[in-house]
Design a protein around this motif. Structure first.
Motif, PDB file in Angstrom:
ATOM      1  N   ASP A 249     -14.713   9.810   0.229  1.00  0.00           N
ATOM      2  CA  ASP A 249     -15.387  10.154  -1.024  1.00  0.00           C
ATOM      3  C   ASP A 249     -14.683   9.455  -2.170  1.00  0.00           C
ATOM      4  O   ASP A 249     -13.639   9.915  -2.646  1.00  0.00           O
ATOM      5  N   THR A 250     -15.257   8.337  -2.617  1.00  0.00           N
ATOM      6  CA  THR A 250     -14.645   7.590  -3.714  1.00  0.00           C
ATOM      7  C   THR A 250     -14.809   8.324  -5.041  1.00  0.00           C
ATOM      8  O   THR A 250     -14.200   7.945  -6.032  1.00  0.00           O
TER       9      THR A 250
ATOM     10  N   PRO B 223      -1.850   2.480   9.819  1.00  0.00           N
ATOM     11  CA  PRO B 223      -0.490   2.133   9.417  1.00  0.00           C
ATOM     12  C   PRO B 223      -0.030   2.819   8.128  1.00  0.00           C
ATOM     13  O   PRO B 223       1.141   2.778   7.788  1.00  0.00           O
ATOM     14  N   VAL B 224      -0.947   3.434   7.393  1.00  0.00           N
ATOM     15  CA  VAL B 224      -0.593   4.092   6.133  1.00  0.00           C
ATOM     16  C   VAL B 224      -0.227   5.536   6.422  1.00  0.00           C
ATOM     17  O   VAL B 224      -1.064   6.322   6.867  1.00  0.00           O
TER      18      VAL B 224
ATOM     19  N   TYR C 270      -5.366   8.907  -2.066  1.00  0.00           N
ATOM     20  CA  TYR C 270      -4.840   8.457  -0.769  1.00  0.00           C
ATOM     21  C   TYR C 270      -5.351   7.058  -0.435  1.00  0.00           C
ATOM     22  O   TYR C 270      -4.599   6.212   0.050  1.00  0.00           O
ATOM     23  N   LEU C 271      -6.616   6.784  -0.707  1.00  0.00           N
ATOM     24  CA  LEU C 271      -7.198   5.479  -0.366  1.00  0.00           C
ATOM     25  C   LEU C 271      -6.539   4.339  -1.120  1.00  0.00           C
ATOM     26  O   LEU C 271      -6.507   3.207  -0.642  1.00  0.00           O
ATOM     27  N   GLN C 272      -5.989   4.620  -2.309  1.00  0.00           N
ATOM     28  CA  GLN C 272      -5.357   3.558  -3.098  1.00  0.00           C
ATOM     29  C   GLN C 272      -4.068   3.044  -2.472  1.00  0.00           C
ATOM     30  O   GLN C 272      -3.522   2.047  -2.911  1.00  0.00           O
ATOM     31  N   GLN C 273      -3.600   3.686  -1.414  1.00  0.00           N
ATOM     32  CA  GLN C 273      -2.428   3.183  -0.705  1.00  0.00           C
ATOM     33  C   GLN C 273      -2.771   1.939   0.125  1.00  0.00           C
ATOM     34  O   GLN C 273      -1.876   1.223   0.564  1.00  0.00           O
TER      35      GLN C 273
ATOM     36  N   LEU D 193     -10.685  -0.858   5.526  1.00  0.00           N
ATOM     37  CA  LEU D 193      -9.468  -0.498   4.814  1.00  0.00           C
ATOM     38  C   LEU D 193      -8.355  -1.408   5.300  1.00  0.00           C
ATOM     39  O   LEU D 193      -7.983  -1.389   6.468  1.00  0.00           O
ATOM     40  N   THR D 194      -7.803  -2.220   4.386  1.00  0.00           N
ATOM     41  CA  THR D 194      -6.757  -3.171   4.744  1.00  0.00           C
ATOM     42  C   THR D 194      -5.434  -2.685   4.188  1.00  0.00           C
ATOM     43  O   THR D 194      -5.320  -2.430   2.990  1.00  0.00           O
TER      44      THR D 194
END
Length: 192
Positions: free
Chosen positions: A100-101, A150-151, A174-177, A190-191
């Motif tokens: 959910d962005t 990996p995050v 969390y996604l900004q990691q 997601l990279t």
């Protein structure tokens, strides 16, 4: 094929000839009806075999799952409802999230919060949030560990939703990691 396989095949053919011969003798006055019923059973058998053979494709279409691609990136296929769902480990427990962005934090349902070991009776819903269902109370929590590919993070801030919610949400904090978030070709990438 080895000798044992040939012997098993010969046994099955002999058994089929014996059973088929017995059926022909018993139903010689109703051969048309017997042929019709045999055709129905053959079609049922072929349908079952085709269903088993196609099950992996059907399952991937109905319930797409995330996968790790080259370089450690995580590819999350778009679900039939248009959302992206992925599984992350929270306190060592796999939890299914909807990406959910529009959410800032990780938002857990009460059920998922209990699954990861949070005591629901000790939660204090002292903050408010606006959701699609209106204003709800939320309880701030600290998750010991959250891992998505990996995050990995320790002591991760999250909230537990005090209202009705079907799915836990993975928000932008969390996604900004991840170094890059891309949406294209029916997938979220997601990279790290």
């Amino acid at each position: 094929m080895d000798t044992n396989s040939w012997m098993n095949l010969a046994y099955l053919v002999l058994l089929l000839v014996a059973v088929g011969g017995w059926m022909l003798v018993q139903n010689r006055d109703r051969l048309g009806k017997m042929a019709q019923q045999a055709a129905v059973w053959v079609l049922i058998f072929v349908g079952v075999i085709a269903g088993i053979g196609l099950w992996d494709d059907v399952r991937r279409t109905v319930t797409p799952t995330q996968s790790v691609v080259q370089g450690g990136s995580i590819a999350v296929p778009r679900a039939p409802d248009g959302h992206y769902y992925l599984t992350a480990e929270v306190n060592g427990t796999p939890i299914r999230f909807m990406v959910d962005t529009g959410a800032s934090d990780i938002v857990l349902t009460q059920k998922d919060a209990a699954h990861v070991g949070l005591d629901l009776d000790e939660l204090v819903y002292n903050r408010r949030a606006l959701s699609a269902n209106g204003e709800v109370g939320i309880a701030p929590v600290i998750l010991d560990a959250v891992a998505l590919g990996p995050v990995q993070g320790n002591n991760v801030r999250a909230v537990v939703n005090g209202g009705e919610m079907r799915q836990s949400l993975l928000g932008m904090r969390y996604l900004q990691q991840f170094s890059k978030i891309e949406i294209g070709d029916g997938a979220l990438l997601l990279t790290p």
